[in-house]
Write a protein that holds these residues in place. Sequence first.
Motif, PDB file in Angstrom:
ATOM      1  N   GLU A   1      -4.961  -8.805  15.180  1.00 56.55           N
ATOM      2  CA  GLU A   1      -4.830  -7.673  16.100  1.00 56.55           C
ATOM      3  C   GLU A   1      -3.388  -7.183  16.206  1.00 56.55           C
ATOM      4  O   GLU A   1      -3.153  -5.988  16.364  1.00 56.55           O
TER       5      GLU A   1
ATOM      6  N   ASP B   1      -9.418  -4.583  18.316  1.00 55.28           N
ATOM      7  CA  ASP B   1      -9.479  -5.890  17.654  1.00 55.28           C
ATOM      8  C   ASP B   1      -8.549  -5.860  16.434  1.00 55.28           C
ATOM      9  O   ASP B   1      -7.379  -5.603  16.580  1.00 55.28           O
ATOM     10  N   CYS B   2      -9.063  -6.060  15.250  1.00 56.99           N
ATOM     11  CA  CYS B   2      -8.237  -6.098  14.032  1.00 56.99           C
ATOM     12  C   CYS B   2      -8.360  -4.805  13.226  1.00 56.99           C
ATOM     13  O   CYS B   2      -8.048  -4.777  12.042  1.00 56.99           O
TER      14      CYS B   2
ATOM     15  N   TRP C   1      -6.023   1.144  18.007  1.00 58.68           N
ATOM     16  CA  TRP C   1      -6.473  -0.118  17.422  1.00 58.68           C
ATOM     17  C   TRP C   1      -7.516  -0.727  18.336  1.00 58.68           C
ATOM     18  O   TRP C   1      -7.535  -0.503  19.542  1.00 58.68           O
TER      19      TRP C   1
END
Length: 81
Positions: free
Chosen positions: A16, A45-46, A43
């Motif tokens: 993240e 999470d990742c 963004w």
Amino acid sequence: MEIKANAEIIWQYNDERTAEAIARAIDVDNLNLPKNLKVKTYWEDCKVITKVKYSGEIESLIVALDDLVFSIKIAEDSLKL
């Protein structure tokens, strides 16, 4: 020829912190855009998610998306991904 387009582009990263750094780096490019182009990058999470809403000539949309991909690449290179 004028088009109307909505696009969502998602980049996946390993963590993240990387996704946040990339999103923050390229979000600056979303300021002062023409009225017919709306871009939101964030963004989650990742993932880095960019949503694009556009109305106008297709060539201008292609240039804008190319700039977006180039900005992502520069941000990734700066983080040495």
